[in-house]
Design a protein around this motif. Structure first.
Motif, PDB file in Angstrom:
ATOM      1  N   UNK A  13      53.302  41.830  26.853  1.00  0.00           N
ATOM      2  CA  UNK A  13      52.910  42.331  28.317  1.00  0.00           C
ATOM      3  C   UNK A  13      51.974  43.631  28.445  1.00  0.00           C
ATOM      4  N   UNK A  14      52.033  44.229  27.439  1.00  0.00           N
ATOM      5  CA  UNK A  14      51.142  45.454  27.403  1.00  0.00           C
ATOM      6  C   UNK A  14      49.780  45.246  26.550  1.00  0.00           C
ATOM      7  N   UNK A  15      49.607  44.133  26.381  1.00  0.00           N
ATOM      8  CA  UNK A  15      48.103  43.803  25.757  1.00  0.00           C
ATOM      9  C   UNK A  15      47.181  43.507  27.000  1.00  0.00           C
ATOM     10  N   UNK A  16      45.907  43.588  26.897  1.00  0.00           N
ATOM     11  CA  UNK A  16      44.881  43.308  27.726  1.00  0.00           C
ATOM     12  C   UNK A  16      45.052  41.769  28.233  1.00  0.00           C
ATOM     13  N   UNK A  17      44.854  41.522  29.489  1.00  0.00           N
ATOM     14  CA  UNK A  17      44.887  40.057  29.984  1.00  0.00           C
ATOM     15  C   UNK A  17      43.942  39.283  28.987  1.00  0.00           C
ATOM     16  N   UNK A  18      44.469  37.965  28.828  1.00  0.00           N
ATOM     17  CA  UNK A  18      43.750  36.987  27.733  1.00  0.00           C
ATOM     18  C   UNK A  18      43.166  37.719  26.654  1.00  0.00           C
ATOM     19  N   UNK A  19      43.706  38.528  25.917  1.00  0.00           N
ATOM     20  CA  UNK A  19      43.433  39.146  24.692  1.00  0.00           C
ATOM     21  C   UNK A  19      42.047  40.051  24.690  1.00  0.00           C
ATOM     22  N   UNK A  20      41.516  40.453  26.066  1.00  0.00           N
ATOM     23  CA  UNK A  20      40.532  41.212  26.005  1.00  0.00           C
ATOM     24  C   UNK A  20      39.277  40.273  25.991  1.00  0.00           C
ATOM     25  N   UNK A  21      39.613  38.962  26.391  1.00  0.00           N
ATOM     26  CA  UNK A  21      38.323  38.105  26.288  1.00  0.00           C
ATOM     27  C   UNK A  21      37.532  38.085  27.659  1.00  0.00           C
ATOM     28  N   UNK A  22      38.282  38.677  28.774  1.00  0.00           N
ATOM     29  CA  UNK A  22      37.518  39.092  29.955  1.00  0.00           C
ATOM     30  C   UNK A  22      37.434  40.441  30.243  1.00  0.00           C
ATOM     31  N   UNK A  23      36.439  40.960  30.997  1.00  0.00           N
ATOM     32  CA  UNK A  23      36.490  42.310  31.230  1.00  0.00           C
ATOM     33  C   UNK A  23      36.329  42.462  32.648  1.00  0.00           C
ATOM     34  N   UNK A  24      36.408  43.733  33.353  1.00  0.00           N
ATOM     35  CA  UNK A  24      36.572  43.804  34.582  1.00  0.00           C
ATOM     36  C   UNK A  24      35.037  43.491  35.158  1.00  0.00           C
ATOM     37  N   UNK A  25      34.984  43.035  36.499  1.00  0.00           N
ATOM     38  CA  UNK A  25      33.740  42.562  36.776  1.00  0.00           C
ATOM     39  C   UNK A  25      32.824  43.658  36.979  1.00  0.00           C
ATOM     40  N   UNK A  26      31.436  43.303  36.767  1.00  0.00           N
ATOM     41  CA  UNK A  26      30.448  44.253  37.085  1.00  0.00           C
ATOM     42  C   UNK A  26      30.622  44.887  38.589  1.00  0.00           C
ATOM     43  N   UNK A  27      30.754  46.182  38.453  1.00  0.00           N
ATOM     44  CA  UNK A  27      31.087  47.048  39.567  1.00  0.00           C
ATOM     45  C   UNK A  27      30.049  47.283  40.552  1.00  0.00           C
ATOM     46  N   UNK A  28      28.681  46.924  40.124  1.00  0.00           N
ATOM     47  CA  UNK A  28      27.714  47.162  40.983  1.00  0.00           C
ATOM     48  C   UNK A  28      27.237  45.770  41.852  1.00  0.00           C
ATOM     49  N   UNK A  29      26.826  45.817  43.030  1.00  0.00           N
ATOM     50  CA  UNK A  29      26.112  44.767  43.725  1.00  0.00           C
ATOM     51  C   UNK A  29      24.735  45.063  44.035  1.00  0.00           C
ATOM     52  N   UNK A  30      23.883  44.142  43.639  1.00  0.00           N
ATOM     53  CA  UNK A  30      22.407  44.354  43.851  1.00  0.00           C
ATOM     54  C   UNK A  30      21.901  43.442  44.828  1.00  0.00           C
ATOM     55  N   UNK A  31      21.077  43.844  45.635  1.00  0.00           N
ATOM     56  CA  UNK A  31      19.967  42.760  46.605  1.00  0.00           C
ATOM     57  C   UNK A  31      18.760  42.790  46.139  1.00  0.00           C
ATOM     58  N   UNK A  32      18.184  41.728  45.864  1.00  0.00           N
ATOM     59  CA  UNK A  32      16.965  41.419  45.477  1.00  0.00           C
ATOM     60  C   UNK A  32      16.121  40.199  46.155  1.00  0.00           C
ATOM     61  N   UNK A  33      15.000  40.086  46.229  1.00  0.00           N
ATOM     62  CA  UNK A  33      14.399  39.031  46.804  1.00  0.00           C
ATOM     63  C   UNK A  33      13.804  37.829  45.872  1.00  0.00           C
ATOM     64  N   UNK A  34      14.449  36.587  46.170  1.00  0.00           N
ATOM     65  CA  UNK A  34      14.199  35.492  45.148  1.00  0.00           C
ATOM     66  C   UNK A  34      14.210  34.306  45.808  1.00  0.00           C
ATOM     67  N   UNK A  35      13.254  33.441  45.537  1.00  0.00           N
ATOM     68  CA  UNK A  35      13.219  32.164  46.075  1.00  0.00           C
ATOM     69  C   UNK A  35      12.988  32.325  47.709  1.00  0.00           C
ATOM     70  N   UNK A  36      12.064  33.050  47.891  1.00  0.00           N
ATOM     71  CA  UNK A  36      11.500  33.213  49.542  1.00  0.00           C
ATOM     72  C   UNK A  36      12.818  33.679  50.255  1.00  0.00           C
ATOM     73  N   UNK A  37      13.754  34.365  49.729  1.00  0.00           N
ATOM     74  CA  UNK A  37      14.907  34.762  50.424  1.00  0.00           C
ATOM     75  C   UNK A  37      15.588  36.049  49.902  1.00  0.00           C
ATOM     76  N   UNK A  38      16.300  36.854  50.676  1.00  0.00           N
ATOM     77  CA  UNK A  38      17.163  38.035  50.217  1.00  0.00           C
ATOM     78  C   UNK A  38      18.507  37.579  49.803  1.00  0.00           C
ATOM     79  N   UNK A  39      18.726  37.929  48.832  1.00  0.00           N
ATOM     80  CA  UNK A  39      20.264  37.408  48.205  1.00  0.00           C
ATOM     81  C   UNK A  39      21.076  38.915  47.659  1.00  0.00           C
ATOM     82  N   UNK A  40      22.212  38.760  47.421  1.00  0.00           N
ATOM     83  CA  UNK A  40      23.025  39.801  46.668  1.00  0.00           C
ATOM     84  C   UNK A  40      24.145  39.041  45.609  1.00  0.00           C
TER      85      UNK A  40
END
Length: 624
Positions: free
Chosen positions: A263-290
């Motif tokens: 229980x002291x080992x990383x979740x799923x043996x470290x095969x997954x990591x923390x989600x990307x901490x940054x959210x980005x807004x960009x223009x794509x396909x004629x609309x803005x999205x995050x």
């Protein structure tokens, strides 16, 4: 290349037992979350069985064919969200089940045309067949520490979704070959199991982030987003228990392994990591999205806004939340450069009105109070079958009783008219909003942690299975002596954060006296109240006698910039709410979010967008 083999089963629609609502969404969200957080060099092979696809034979066959592909160095994950039950233990497991019953998973066709449940002993046999050395089982179902779900236990208008116990007598030939022999050998447990509740308990599903969800899956995935890459199974369990406590879901989630060190080992043996901490807004396909959606925790519904990090007056309203991204529209006349990408943070979250159920012997009184609730900006009458946060009962003896959905008593007095009732309900609603408020997509990972510490040993106290730190009075020569603690805050992140720690008391005060506001540096641990002992006592109106108890809830807000503590303050229920004044040179975090606790006050001037996050702890004091 290491491979994560994930087999997920979500069943809302059953042939022979009552249907559920949030199970398919549970596994779809879990699969999307895992896929979006794969560690470098890891490939994911997933399989989801939904509703009628998840027959007993299909689950067994897919378990073997899909998870059986995992090699020794791969990771195998089985995630079940649906009904669970139990059955009387047969003679061949005598002495192995302390309660005399075995746990079962209810497949889509279980109990129809003689099809049995999938017993825990059969699941153990299937796990033994796997080659992978790292195996994880997640069960979001009742009786799952060993698996059915209900909605809002003890809530009369909620749909009860626990199937009856299995009374079917099974012949030895009906079990998977080798099941009985394996049970007799009692081989050691090979996997790590994370379960929504204990074998004797029921699990809940609620409307969370705008849709029905299993609270354990919701809490576990939320904990994954908040903690860093090295978060262990045990750390995830503690964080999930804290999130369950915030939603008043009193079910004792657990993590088990034959070797506790696993229980002291990383979740799923470290095969997954923390989600990307940054959210980005960009223009794509004629609309803005995050690049954030439901998989990142954004709730479905109106009222969400994002703002450009460290900039003033540049906000966008979220108009459609999708699985992995969301469509936005620039607000307030802002015309962003389409050739640029903008780092954004959450600046406004929807704070729904508190749902209230009214009951009483006099229909006219019930109608008057219901109408007054409907006029309040903080409250609304719960629709039939909708989850209820607060209950009001106009009793035959003339008293008025306010309780939570679990019948825990909030207040009681002689009913003298609706004005006092509405004032009290709005006060409770503000208190609940503070307790339940969280950033749906924080960019701050590895947040500031609240540690409840033994004042003698200076060691952190371990919460129980409900996520509560239980402290007991001790008998003295003539009286009872209350327990004491120390509280410390540990910034596990890489940046300094401005922190405020609130004590949300049993009498609905919100008091920042524990830590009224200061920056905590990265890697720094600081004690509240200058390391002084903090006495934990029952409220004055509760007699100190065996069986008495009360809860204090600690809520920590941490942000990149200084904010005022004044909007958070609430007096004891029934006392006057003080006039709020601005702190010099500060910004009100609640006002910046756009969903203020005091909604009747004037909006604050829009300031600079900054990121924020929350942590919680629950302290329960008891008289044994």
């Amino acid at each position: 290349m290491k491979v994560l083999y994930a087999f997920l089963v979500g069943i809302n629609e059953y042939r022979a037992v009552t249907d559920l609502s949030g199970c398919v969404r549970d596994v779809e969200t879990a699969e999307a979350h895992l896929r979006s957080t794969l560690a470098p060099g890891v490939r994911m092979e997933s399989l989801i069985l939904r509703d009628g696809q998840a027959t007993r034979d299909a689950v067994i066959a897919a378990f073997r064919s899909h998870l059986g592909r995992a090699g020794r160095d791969d990771v195998a994950l089985f995630w079940f969200s649906g009904h669970g039950s139990d059955a009387e233990a047969p003679d061949w497991v005598a002495g192995l089940e302390s309660a005399g019953r075995v746990q079962t998973l209810v497949c889509a066709d279980s109990r129809c045309d003689g099809v049995p449940d999938l017993w825990d002993k059969e699941l153990a046999l299937l796990i033994d067949e796997l080659t992978a050395r790292h195996i994880t089982v997640v069960l979001d179902s009742c009786h799952s520490a060993g698996a059915s779900r209900i909605v809002l236990k003890h809530t009369p208008e909620a749909r009860i979704r626990t199937p009856p116990h299995s009374a079917q007598t099974r012949s030895p030939e009906s079990f998977l070959p080798g099941t009985i022999e394996r049970a007799a050998d009692v081989p050691p447990m090979r996997h790590v199991e994370m379960a929504a509740c204990e074998a004797h308990e029921t699990a809940q599903e609620l409307i969370l982030d705008g849709e029905w969800r299993g609270v354990f899956t919701w809490a576990l995935l939320g904990a994954r987003k908040l903690l860093g890459n090295t978060a262990t199974y045990y750390e995830l369990l503690q964080a999930a228990r804290g999130r369950l406590a915030v939603r008043h879901a009193y079910q004792e989630s657990s993590a088990r392994s034959a070797i506790p060190e696993q229980l002291d080992q990383p979740f799923l043996g470290g095969t997954v990591v923390a989600p990307d901490s940054g959210i980005w807004m960009r223009y794509t396909h004629d609309e803005w999205a995050i690049d954030a959606g439901t998989v990142h925790g954004l709730p479905i519904g109106g009222g969400l806004r994002v703002g450009v990090h460290d900039a003033a007056g540049q906000e966008a309203e979220i108009v459609e939340v999708r699985a992995t991204d969301s469509l936005v529209e620039p607000a307030g006349g802002w015309e962003p450069d389409r050739d640029r990408q903008f780092p954004v943070v959450t600046t406004s979250v929807p704070l729904p009105r508190t749902t209230v159920a009214v009951a009483g012997v006099d229909p006219a009184e019930v109608a008057d109070l219901s109408a007054a609730i409907g006029r309040s900006p903080h409250l609304r009458v719960a629709a039939p079958g909708e989850p209820v946060q607060v209950r009001v009962t106009l009793a035959a003896d003339g008293n008025l009783v306010i309780t939570d959905r679990h019948a825990e008593r909030y207040a009681e007095w002689a009913h003298e008219g609706v004005d006092r009732v509405i004032t009290a309900l709005e006060h409770i609603a503000r208190w609940l909003l503070i307790w339940e408020l969280e950033n749906p997509a924080p960019g701050i990972v590895s947040p500031v942690r609240i540690e409840i510490v033994d004042p003698l040993t200076d060691q952190p106290l371990v919460p129980n299975g409900l996520g509560e730190h239980v402290l007991a009075y001790t008998p003295d020569l003539r009286d009872w002596r209350p327990p004491s603690i120390r509280v410390r805050l540990r910034n596990t992140g890489a940046v300094p954060l401005f922190c405020v720690l609130l004590d949300l008391t049993p009498r609905f005060a919100a008091d920042p006296m524990l830590f009224p506001g200061d920056y905590i540096g990265p890697g720094v641990t600081v004690y509240s109240r200058d390391r002084r002992r903090i006495g934990v006592q029952l409220p004055g109106d509760i007699p100190v006698e065996p069986g008495a108890w009360a809860r204090d809830r600690l809520k920590l807000f941490a942000a990149e910039q200084r904010f005022s503590v004044l909007p958070f303050r609430l007096p004891v229920l029934g006392r006057r709410i003080p006039v709020r004044r601005k702190g010099l040179g500060t910004q009100d975090l609640l006002d910046r979010l756009g969903g203020r606790v005091h909604r009747d006050l004037v909006d604050a001037e829009l300031g600079m967008a900054y990121d924020w996050t929350t942590s919680e702890a629950v302290i329960k004091v008891v008289v044994p």
